[in-house]
Motif scaffolding. Structure first.
Motif, PDB file in Angstrom:
ATOM      1  N   ALA A 204     -70.496  44.668  -4.125  1.00  0.00           N
ATOM      2  CA  ALA A 204     -71.852  45.096  -3.786  1.00  0.00           C
ATOM      3  C   ALA A 204     -71.875  45.837  -2.463  1.00  0.00           C
ATOM      4  O   ALA A 204     -72.595  46.837  -2.300  1.00  0.00           O
ATOM      5  CB  ALA A 204     -72.787  43.894  -3.735  1.00  0.00           C
ATOM      6  N   ALA A 205     -71.093  45.363  -1.490  1.00  0.00           N
ATOM      7  CA  ALA A 205     -71.062  46.015  -0.190  1.00  0.00           C
ATOM      8  C   ALA A 205     -70.394  47.388  -0.275  1.00  0.00           C
ATOM      9  O   ALA A 205     -70.829  48.337   0.388  1.00  0.00           O
ATOM     10  CB  ALA A 205     -70.341  45.137   0.825  1.00  0.00           C
ATOM     11  N   VAL A 206     -69.345  47.499  -1.079  1.00  0.00           N
ATOM     12  CA  VAL A 206     -68.679  48.793  -1.250  1.00  0.00           C
ATOM     13  C   VAL A 206     -69.649  49.804  -1.857  1.00  0.00           C
ATOM     14  O   VAL A 206     -69.746  50.952  -1.405  1.00  0.00           O
ATOM     15  CB  VAL A 206     -67.418  48.645  -2.127  1.00  0.00           C
ATOM     16  N   THR A 207     -70.377  49.387  -2.883  1.00  0.00           N
ATOM     17  CA  THR A 207     -71.373  50.265  -3.495  1.00  0.00           C
ATOM     18  C   THR A 207     -72.453  50.648  -2.494  1.00  0.00           C
ATOM     19  O   THR A 207     -72.827  51.821  -2.374  1.00  0.00           O
ATOM     20  CB  THR A 207     -72.019  49.581  -4.708  1.00  0.00           C
ATOM     21  N   ALA A 208     -72.947  49.661  -1.736  1.00  0.00           N
ATOM     22  CA  ALA A 208     -73.995  49.930  -0.756  1.00  0.00           C
ATOM     23  C   ALA A 208     -73.500  50.856   0.351  1.00  0.00           C
ATOM     24  O   ALA A 208     -74.241  51.729   0.819  1.00  0.00           O
ATOM     25  CB  ALA A 208     -74.499  48.620  -0.161  1.00  0.00           C
ATOM     26  N   ALA A 209     -72.241  50.677   0.774  1.00  0.00           N
ATOM     27  CA  ALA A 209     -71.683  51.531   1.821  1.00  0.00           C
ATOM     28  C   ALA A 209     -71.550  52.978   1.342  1.00  0.00           C
ATOM     29  O   ALA A 209     -71.838  53.932   2.080  1.00  0.00           O
ATOM     30  CB  ALA A 209     -70.318  50.996   2.262  1.00  0.00           C
ATOM     31  N   LYS A 210     -71.136  53.137   0.082  1.00  0.00           N
ATOM     32  CA  LYS A 210     -71.021  54.490  -0.467  1.00  0.00           C
ATOM     33  C   LYS A 210     -72.392  55.136  -0.585  1.00  0.00           C
ATOM     34  O   LYS A 210     -72.574  56.312  -0.229  1.00  0.00           O
ATOM     35  CB  LYS A 210     -70.332  54.445  -1.832  1.00  0.00           C
ATOM     36  N   GLN A 211     -73.367  54.395  -1.063  1.00  0.00           N
ATOM     37  CA  GLN A 211     -74.713  54.932  -1.192  1.00  0.00           C
ATOM     38  C   GLN A 211     -75.324  55.261   0.167  1.00  0.00           C
ATOM     39  O   GLN A 211     -76.063  56.241   0.308  1.00  0.00           O
ATOM     40  CB  GLN A 211     -75.589  53.947  -1.961  1.00  0.00           C
ATOM     41  N   LEU A 212     -75.003  54.464   1.181  1.00  0.00           N
ATOM     42  CA  LEU A 212     -75.464  54.752   2.539  1.00  0.00           C
ATOM     43  C   LEU A 212     -74.874  56.065   3.043  1.00  0.00           C
ATOM     44  O   LEU A 212     -75.581  56.898   3.612  1.00  0.00           O
ATOM     45  CB  LEU A 212     -75.072  53.608   3.472  1.00  0.00           C
ATOM     46  N   ALA A 213     -73.571  56.243   2.829  1.00  0.00           N
ATOM     47  CA  ALA A 213     -72.918  57.473   3.265  1.00  0.00           C
ATOM     48  C   ALA A 213     -73.547  58.701   2.614  1.00  0.00           C
ATOM     49  O   ALA A 213     -73.761  59.731   3.262  1.00  0.00           O
ATOM     50  CB  ALA A 213     -71.422  57.411   2.960  1.00  0.00           C
ATOM     51  N   LEU A 214     -73.858  58.593   1.320  1.00  0.00           N
ATOM     52  CA  LEU A 214     -74.498  59.704   0.626  1.00  0.00           C
ATOM     53  C   LEU A 214     -75.919  59.947   1.133  1.00  0.00           C
ATOM     54  O   LEU A 214     -76.360  61.091   1.256  1.00  0.00           O
ATOM     55  CB  LEU A 214     -74.523  59.428  -0.880  1.00  0.00           C
ATOM     56  N   ALA A 215     -76.623  58.860   1.467  1.00  0.00           N
ATOM     57  CA  ALA A 215     -78.019  58.980   1.874  1.00  0.00           C
ATOM     58  C   ALA A 215     -78.173  59.633   3.243  1.00  0.00           C
ATOM     59  O   ALA A 215     -79.124  60.384   3.477  1.00  0.00           O
ATOM     60  CB  ALA A 215     -78.689  57.612   1.880  1.00  0.00           C
ATOM     61  N   ILE A 216     -77.246  59.358   4.169  1.00  0.00           N
ATOM     62  CA  ILE A 216     -77.411  59.866   5.529  1.00  0.00           C
ATOM     63  C   ILE A 216     -76.520  61.068   5.830  1.00  0.00           C
ATOM     64  O   ILE A 216     -76.569  61.609   6.934  1.00  0.00           O
ATOM     65  CB  ILE A 216     -77.169  58.763   6.573  1.00  0.00           C
ATOM     66  N   ASP A 217     -75.739  61.501   4.843  1.00  0.00           N
ATOM     67  CA  ASP A 217     -74.856  62.648   5.052  1.00  0.00           C
ATOM     68  C   ASP A 217     -75.647  63.881   5.482  1.00  0.00           C
ATOM     69  O   ASP A 217     -76.590  64.297   4.809  1.00  0.00           O
ATOM     70  CB  ASP A 217     -74.095  62.952   3.763  1.00  0.00           C
ATOM     71  N   GLN A 218     -75.261  64.436   6.616  1.00  0.00           N
ATOM     72  CA  GLN A 218     -75.830  65.669   7.159  1.00  0.00           C
ATOM     73  C   GLN A 218     -77.334  65.560   7.452  1.00  0.00           C
ATOM     74  O   GLN A 218     -78.013  66.582   7.579  1.00  0.00           O
ATOM     75  CB  GLN A 218     -75.557  66.857   6.224  1.00  0.00           C
TER      76      GLN A 218
END
Length: 262
Positions: A204-218
């Motif tokens: 769950a944390a890996v998924t959340a971390a990936k989604q966070l990276a996509l959400a705040i990218d640039q």
């Protein structure tokens, strides 16, 4: 769906997705794109798959778009080309946003759209013999659908050079500009510790971390971006796996997702 252009195997929490048209250097067409989309959907919905490894059979990772397929597209009208490009775009998006970590293993040549596949994966490894090329302008086309992912991976400056010149560049250059993370002699051996690390972490944390990276990218560093970060950490702290992870740490024991992988 019965696959003819790809292979999919799920073992020990790893989904091995393999391009399997070695006689044509794993060039992709509409049929392969459809199969890849089906496979990604299966991996996304399968709890047994916690990591996706994208690889290919044969000498080369992928020559990009199949020439016969491109020839057929040239004979179709604008609306038909919009629909066709839309499926390739959906493939890139589904791979990029897959809620599980992804690793690309690139051997030999990766041309055109194959560069996009590598750029969409979270981690990319290549061999010293690997080479890359955004070759589209050589035949009067442009790397349009893959451009957002390639430009995010290597930056605008490098993208403008290689999109315009269609130069072929080697694995060392690919690592220098950020398209691949490491250049290794043995892809499978190099991938093993990465897979072990990913599978050992909270799903769950890996998924959340990936989604966070996509959400705040640039995104600009402002109140809205900070709020996203605040909300995401609060959500994961009160989640079942967040609670289990913190409790396991305090109790000095392995969390349940590690014991479940043995």
């Amino acid at each position: 769906m019965t696959y003819t252009a790809i292979e999919l195997q799920i073992t020990n929490h790893v989904a091995w997705l393999t391009l399997n048209r070695p006689k044509v250097h794993n060039a992709f067409d509409d049929s392969m794109i459809a199969e890849l989309l089906d496979a990604l959907a299966h991996v996304r919905d399968n709890d047994a798959a916690r990591v996706l490894v994208l690889q290919s059979n044969g000498k080369n990772f992928s020559a990009g778009a199949d020439l016969g397929w491109m020839r057929s597209m040239a004979a179709k009208n604008y609306d038909e080309n919009i629909a066709d490009a839309g499926e390739l775009s959906r493939l890139m998006q589904e791979l990029d946003e897959l809620p599980k970590p992804t690793i690309a293993l690139v051997q030999g040549a990766a041309f055109g759209g194959a560069v996009g596949l590598a750029a969409c994966c979270d981690i990319a490894l290549a061999t010293p013999a690997s080479s890359f090329c955004l070759s589209e302008v050589k035949i009067g086309l442009i790397p349009a659908v893959i451009s957002p992912y390639v430009m995010r991976a290597i930056g605008t400056r490098h993208a403008r050079r290689y999109m315009l010149t269609a130069e072929r560049f080697d694995a060392e250059e690919a690592a220098r500009i950020g398209l691949v993370h490491n250049v290794v002699d043995n892809l499978q051996e190099a991938a093993t510790p990465l897979i072990e690390a990913l599978v050992g972490n909270s799903p769950a944390a890996v998924t959340a971390a990936k989604q966070l990276a996509l959400a705040i990218d640039q995104q600009p560093l402002n109140a809205s971006t900070r709020r996203i970060a605040i909300e995401r950490i609060a959500e994961i702290r009160v989640s079942a796996e967040g609670q289990e992870g913190l409790t396991a740490f305090l109790e000095k024991r392995a969390p349940n997702w590690k014991t479940s992988t043995k």
